[in-house]
Design a protein around this motif. Structure first.
Motif, mmCIF file in Angstrom:
data_model
loop_
_atom_site.group_PDB
_atom_site.id
_atom_site.type_symbol
_atom_site.label_atom_id
_atom_site.label_comp_id
_atom_site.label_asym_id
_atom_site.label_seq_id
_atom_site.Cartn_x
_atom_site.Cartn_y
_atom_site.Cartn_z
ATOM 1 N N MET A 16 0.835 -1.184 0.000
ATOM 2 C CA MET A 16 0.000 0.000 0.000
ATOM 3 C C MET A 16 0.880 1.249 0.000
ATOM 4 N N GLY A 17 0.332 2.347 -0.465
ATOM 5 C CA GLY A 17 1.079 3.596 -0.501
ATOM 6 C C GLY A 17 0.146 4.774 -0.653
ATOM 7 N N ASN A 47 -15.749 2.489 0.283
ATOM 8 C CA ASN A 47 -15.244 2.997 1.557
ATOM 9 C C ASN A 47 -14.433 4.281 1.403
ATOM 10 N N ARG A 48 -14.494 4.908 0.267
ATOM 11 C CA ARG A 48 -13.796 6.167 0.010
ATOM 12 C C ARG A 48 -14.687 7.072 -0.833
ATOM 13 N N THR A 49 -14.245 8.333 -0.984
ATOM 14 C CA THR A 49 -14.832 9.241 -1.965
ATOM 15 C C THR A 49 -13.673 9.880 -2.723
ATOM 16 N N VAL A 50 -13.973 10.672 -3.717
ATOM 17 C CA VAL A 50 -12.911 11.342 -4.471
ATOM 18 C C VAL A 50 -12.247 12.436 -3.641
ATOM 19 N N ASN A 51 -12.764 12.703 -2.447
ATOM 20 C CA ASN A 51 -12.134 13.666 -1.545
ATOM 21 C C ASN A 51 -11.114 13.018 -0.620
ATOM 22 N N ASP A 52 -10.912 11.704 -0.779
ATOM 23 C CA ASP A 52 -10.030 10.974 0.142
ATOM 24 C C ASP A 52 -8.656 10.653 -0.431
ATOM 25 N N PHE A 53 -8.279 11.232 -1.555
ATOM 26 C CA PHE A 53 -6.915 11.047 -2.058
ATOM 27 C C PHE A 53 -5.956 11.840 -1.172
ATOM 28 N N ASP A 54 -4.712 11.395 -1.137
ATOM 29 C CA ASP A 54 -3.705 12.103 -0.334
ATOM 30 C C ASP A 54 -3.184 13.342 -1.046
ATOM 31 N N ILE A 55 -3.119 13.257 -2.388
ATOM 32 C CA ILE A 55 -2.489 14.309 -3.191
ATOM 33 C C ILE A 55 -3.425 14.680 -4.337
ATOM 34 N N ASP A 355 -12.970 -5.694 -13.038
ATOM 35 C CA ASP A 355 -12.171 -6.708 -12.347
ATOM 36 C C ASP A 355 -10.732 -6.254 -12.127
ATOM 37 N N ILE A 356 -10.129 -5.669 -13.156
ATOM 38 C CA ILE A 356 -8.733 -5.230 -13.036
ATOM 39 C C ILE A 356 -8.633 -4.028 -12.100
ATOM 40 N N ILE A 357 -9.587 -3.095 -12.224
ATOM 41 C CA ILE A 357 -9.574 -1.930 -11.346
ATOM 42 C C ILE A 357 -9.760 -2.358 -9.892
ATOM 43 N N LYS A 358 -10.661 -3.291 -9.662
ATOM 44 C CA LYS A 358 -10.919 -3.765 -8.304
ATOM 45 C C LYS A 358 -9.663 -4.385 -7.706
ATOM 46 N N GLU A 359 -8.978 -5.196 -8.491
ATOM 47 C CA GLU A 359 -7.743 -5.835 -8.007
ATOM 48 C C GLU A 359 -6.673 -4.799 -7.690
ATOM 49 N N THR A 360 -6.552 -3.795 -8.547
ATOM 50 C CA THR A 360 -5.534 -2.770 -8.343
ATOM 51 C C THR A 360 -5.828 -1.928 -7.106
ATOM 52 N N GLY A 365 -6.241 -0.654 -0.180
ATOM 53 C CA GLY A 365 -7.321 -0.641 0.790
ATOM 54 C C GLY A 365 -8.589 0.039 0.303
ATOM 55 N N ILE A 366 -8.735 0.178 -1.011
ATOM 56 C CA ILE A 366 -9.894 0.853 -1.589
ATOM 57 C C ILE A 366 -10.859 -0.192 -2.131
ATOM 58 N N GLN A 367 -12.089 -0.163 -1.629
ATOM 59 C CA GLN A 367 -13.114 -1.115 -2.062
ATOM 60 C C GLN A 367 -14.052 -0.462 -3.076
ATOM 61 N N ILE A 368 -14.485 -1.251 -4.074
ATOM 62 C CA ILE A 368 -15.425 -0.732 -5.063
ATOM 63 C C ILE A 368 -16.548 -1.739 -5.290
ATOM 64 N N SER A 369 -17.658 -1.232 -5.798
ATOM 65 C CA SER A 369 -18.799 -2.069 -6.155
ATOM 66 C C SER A 369 -19.493 -1.425 -7.355
ATOM 67 N N ARG A 370 -19.943 -2.257 -8.305
ATOM 68 C CA ARG A 370 -20.619 -1.698 -9.477
ATOM 69 C C ARG A 370 -22.136 -1.742 -9.354
ATOM 70 N N ARG A 371 -22.625 -2.050 -8.169
ATOM 71 C CA ARG A 371 -24.077 -2.118 -7.976
ATOM 72 C C ARG A 371 -24.743 -0.778 -8.257
ATOM 73 N N LEU A 372 -24.209 0.291 -7.675
ATOM 74 C CA LEU A 372 -24.808 1.603 -7.869
ATOM 75 C C LEU A 372 -24.630 2.095 -9.295
ATOM 76 N N VAL A 373 -23.478 1.796 -9.896
ATOM 77 C CA VAL A 373 -23.235 2.197 -11.283
ATOM 78 C C VAL A 373 -24.296 1.586 -12.188
#
Length: 436
Positions: A16-17, A47-55, A355-360, A365-373
């Motif tokens: 992680m980084g 478990n995140r939003t676009v406001n949760d990036f570090d930089i 699938d690839i985005i989810k793995e990356t 520690g970032i979780q995603i789901s395509r249910r809402l999409v």
């Protein structure tokens, strides 16, 4: 893996980084495309939003959007500003973006008669040996202003917008790292504004980063002049990596248009065969996109060679996307349609690479789901793209979407307290309602 709209450049590291969001330039249409894309990303995140990036790194139009994100303004509130339904702030209007550079225009026009006379004399003396362009630029160029419009009103609008949304106009007061890119006109070097330059406000930096040459006069800060940060590259991914980012998400709105692929998809409909048939604007747009996009692709290639431990996700329109190509980058009237298009097209592309985005993202520690999409896209499709339905979906709060974590709070302590109290009240209402 690389697809036509979303590029995945995968690292070998499993550690992680830090994470970074890099927003490229693209004028008004680029800013609203990015806002639509950010809204789509928020639909995907659990478990995140676009406001949760570090930089956050922003160039030109991306500088504006990143300034709000680093201040904790959500993608939903940005969408509301675009649609004109935000209670506190609206999207920049023509009076902010197109304030005529009248003072300089008047001053320089005083010398126009003398220049016209000397230019005419030169034309007669060099008849047949000098071009019209030579006469215009060498003879009359000094009578023209350094830019058609002045960005001072835009800077004042941004200063006010940050204040009323509870944000800060100072880099060193932000809860996140923000880097805004401009180009130093005096030496041609990249200029980076951040907490390391506390004497420069965020609104000044965004003005400097947005000063497209010829359209806007250079922005003077201290003893230096600055122009559009995209002049030296439309997205500074390297800056994010230099500051420790291991995951870099880049949103870029300017992609060369593949007219041949688009023609093939039209199924026999008669369309202009060549880009030049659409005139100077289309040729200029295509050339600009080719230059900026090729530079971005080359930068990513070099970064992956030098930093194999970094993951880069590139989000951009498809090359056969006519909506983004034929949209005038400075046109305000199309912003709502482009925001919807950005949301819808990016949602589809992200779901296709799920699938690839989810793995990356899982490595960070970032979780995603395509249910809402899926639910949002189906609702838009069922409505026949009804503007009222689209607006309701795009402006729906993230909490309504099922987000459990609290959104980042702004720098203003009074707005922070108001948000915390509102959230506590909402949670109590849910608990009381659930116990009945």
């Amino acid at each position: 893996m690389t697809s036509s709209a979303t590029g995945m450049y995968r690292a070998s590291s499993q550690r992680m980084g830090r994470t970074a969001l890099v927003l490229a330039g693209g004028g008004v249409s680029g800013a609203v495309y990015e806002i639509g894309a950010l809204r789509a990303i928020d639909d995907l995140l659990v478990n995140r939003t676009v406001n949760d990036f570090d930089i956050y790194v922003g160039t030109s139009a991306g500088a504006l959007v990143s300034a709000f994100l680093a201040n904790g303004v959500s993608s939903v509130d940005l969408m509301r500003a675009v649609n004109g339904t935000h209670p506190l702030v609206s999207f920049p209007e023509a009076k902010h973006l197109f304030q005529l550079n009248a003072t300089e225009l008047l001053r320089r026009s005083l010398g126009l008669p003398k220049r016209l006379f000397s230019t005419a004399v030169e034309a007669l003396a060099n008849r047949g040996r000098i071009s019209v362009l030579d006469l215009i630029f060498s003879g009359l160029g000094g009578a023209l202003p350094s830019g058609i419009y002045d960005l001072r009103e835009y800077g004042e609008w941004l200063k006010h917008a940050l204040q009323v949304t509870g944000g800060s106009n100072r880099f060193d007061e932000l809860p996140k790292e923000l880097y805004i890119i401009a180009t130093h006109l005096g030496n041609g070097q990249r200029a980076v504004f951040s907490a390391a330059t506390p004497e420069v406000t965020i609104s000044q930096a965004v003005m400097a980063s947005s000063a497209v040459p010829v359209i806007y006069k250079p922005v003077r800060i201290g003893d230096a002049e600055y122009v559009d940060g995209g002049t030296r590259g439309n997205a500074s991914l390297d800056l994010a990596i230099e500051h420790g980012a291991k995951l870099v998400v880049c949103i870029n709105s300017l992609v060369p248009f593949d007219s041949e692929q688009w023609q093939h998809q039209q199924k026999g409909r008669k369309r202009p065969r060549f880009v030049s048939e659409r005139g100077l604007e289309a040729v200029s747009a295509q050339v600009t996109r080719v230059l900026l996009h090729s530079g971005l692709k080359y930068q990513i290639k070099q970064l992956q060679r030098r930093h194999p431990d970094v993951d880069i996700i590139l989000i951009e329109p498809r090359p056969d996307d006519p909506t983004m190509f034929f949209a005038n980058i400075m046109r305000l009237q199309d912003r709502i349609a482009i925001a919807e298009h950005g949301f819808r097209s990016v949602s589809i592309d992200l779901a296709g690479s799920y699938d690839i985005i989810k793995e990356t993202l899982a490595r960070y520690g970032i979780q995603i789901s395509r249910r809402l999409v899926r639910a949002d896209l189906e609702a838009i499709q069922r409505s026949g793209h009804d503007p009222a339905v689209v607006q309701r979906i795009l402006e729906r709060s993230l909490r309504e979407n099922g987000l459990r974590s609290l959104p980042p709070v702004p720098a203003n302590p009074f707005v922070r307290l108001e948000r915390v109290l509102a959230d506590l009240e909402s949670q109590l209402d849910r608990q009381i309602g659930g116990s009945r």
